[in-house]
Design an enzyme around this catalytic site. Structure first.
Site, short mmCIF file in Angstrom:
data_model
loop_
_atom_site.label_atom_id
_atom_site.label_comp_id
_atom_site.label_asym_id
_atom_site.label_seq_id
_atom_site.Cartn_x
_atom_site.Cartn_y
_atom_site.Cartn_z
N LYS A 61 0.35 10.16 -11.63
CA LYS A 61 -0.23 9.03 -12.35
C LYS A 61 -1.55 9.41 -13.02
O LYS A 61 -1.81 9.07 -14.17
CB LYS A 61 -0.44 7.86 -11.39
CG LYS A 61 0.84 7.25 -10.86
CD LYS A 61 0.54 6.16 -9.84
CE LYS A 61 1.82 5.54 -9.29
NZ LYS A 61 1.54 4.48 -8.30
N ALA A 82 -4.10 6.39 -7.61
CA ALA A 82 -3.76 6.25 -6.20
C ALA A 82 -2.33 5.76 -6.06
O ALA A 82 -1.76 5.15 -6.97
CB ALA A 82 -4.71 5.28 -5.51
N ASP A 83 -1.76 6.04 -4.90
CA ASP A 83 -0.45 5.51 -4.57
C ASP A 83 -0.40 5.24 -3.08
O ASP A 83 -0.96 5.99 -2.28
CB ASP A 83 0.67 6.48 -4.96
CG ASP A 83 2.02 5.79 -4.96
OD1 ASP A 83 2.35 5.18 -6.00
OD2 ASP A 83 2.72 5.83 -3.94
N THR A 84 0.25 4.15 -2.71
CA THR A 84 0.31 3.73 -1.31
C THR A 84 1.76 3.55 -0.88
O THR A 84 2.56 2.96 -1.62
CB THR A 84 -0.46 2.42 -1.11
OG1 THR A 84 -1.82 2.59 -1.52
CG2 THR A 84 -0.43 1.98 0.36
N GLY A 119 -2.51 8.02 -1.11
CA GLY A 119 -2.91 9.26 -1.76
C GLY A 119 -3.85 8.94 -2.90
O GLY A 119 -3.66 7.95 -3.62
#
Length: 206
Positions: A61, A82-84, A119
Site C-alpha cells: 500500500k 498500515a494493514d491490520t 503492520g
C-alpha cells in the site's frame, strides 16, 4: 522499542480509515490522505507467515502511494501505510466481504482469544527508503448473545474492519472484550511504538 526512522513531513496517509486518521489527529499530527489502489481483499496469503503477510500488505500500500506521488511530482515527506488482520485458530481474518463472512468471524471468535496484528510501513519520498514494523495485541472476546451479534451484523458497522469489529466501538456498546497490548494496534495503528517518531515529526514540521 522505539520506532525512529528520520522524521520528514508532510505525512501522507495511505488509508481511507477514519480510525487511523483519528488516532493520528489525537496525537497532534496532521496528515494528507492519499488512499492506495491496492485491494487487499483480492489477495490471499497462502502459506506465508501472518507477520510477513501483514507487513507485506502495508508495504504494498505504501509503495503504491509513494509511486503515485512521485508521478505527481511530490518529493517531500513520508508515506505511512498500515494493514491490520486478526489471527484465530491459525486462520488470518481480514475485512469481511459480506454479512455472512462477518457473522462467521464473530461467532467463531466469541468466548475465545485471538491475536490482532498491525503492520506499518513508512516510505521516504525523498530517497525511497522504507521502514517496517509489526505489532500484535492479544484480544479476549467474551460472550455476546446471538441477538447482539445479529443486530450488529445487520447494522453494517463491521464493514472495513479486520475481524469484523472495531475495539473502541464494541467496548462502547458494552461487549465484553479485553485487550493485552496496545489497544490502538487493534484499531489500526501501533501508537505506542509509533509515538516517539510522531513526536519528532510534529516538532520538525513546525
Amino acid at each position: 522499542m522505539s520506532f525512529l526512522p528520520p522524521a520528514a513531513g508532510p505525512l501522507w496517509l495511505a488509508s481511507r480509515s477514519p480510525r487511523r486518521r483519528r488516532l493520528l489527529a489525537e496525537a497532534g499530527v496532521s496528515v494528507r490522505v492519499r488512499p492506495s489502489g491496492i485491494d487487499d481483499g483480492a489477495l490471499r496469503p497462502g502459506s506465508v507467515d501472518v507477520t510477513h503477510w501483514v507487513a507485506s500488505l502495508a508495504y504494498l500500500k505504501g509503495r503504491w502511494v509513494a509511486e503515485a506521488l512521485h508521478r505527481a511530482g511530490e518529493r517531500v515527506g513520508t508515506v505511512l501505510a498500515a494493514d491490520t488482520v486478526c489471527l484465530h485458530d491459525d486462520c488470518i481474518l481480514g475485512q469481511p466481504a459480506s454479512e455472512a463472512e462477518a457473522r462467521t468471524m464473530l461467532y467463531a471468535m466469541r468466548d475465545q482469544t485471538h491475536e490482532t496484528l498491525t503492520g506499518l510501513c513508512l516510505i521516504s519520498l525523498a530517497d525511497g527508503r522504507r521502514w517496517l514494523l509489526v505489532d500484535r495485541a492479544i484480544v479476549r472476546y467474551g460472550h455476546v448473545s446471538d441477538g447482539e451479534i445479529e443486530a450488529y451484523v445487520r447494522s453494517g458497522e463491521w464493514r472495513g474492519k479486520a475481524g469484523a469489529y472495531n475495539l473502541q466501538d464494541r467496548l462502547r456498546a458494552g461487549w465484553p472484550i479485553a485487550c493485552r497490548g496496545d489497544p490502538a494496534t487493534v484499531m489500526g495503528l501501533p501508537m505506542q511504538r509509533l509515538r516517539p517518531w510522531l513526536t519528532r515529526l510534529r516538532k520538525e514540521s513546525r
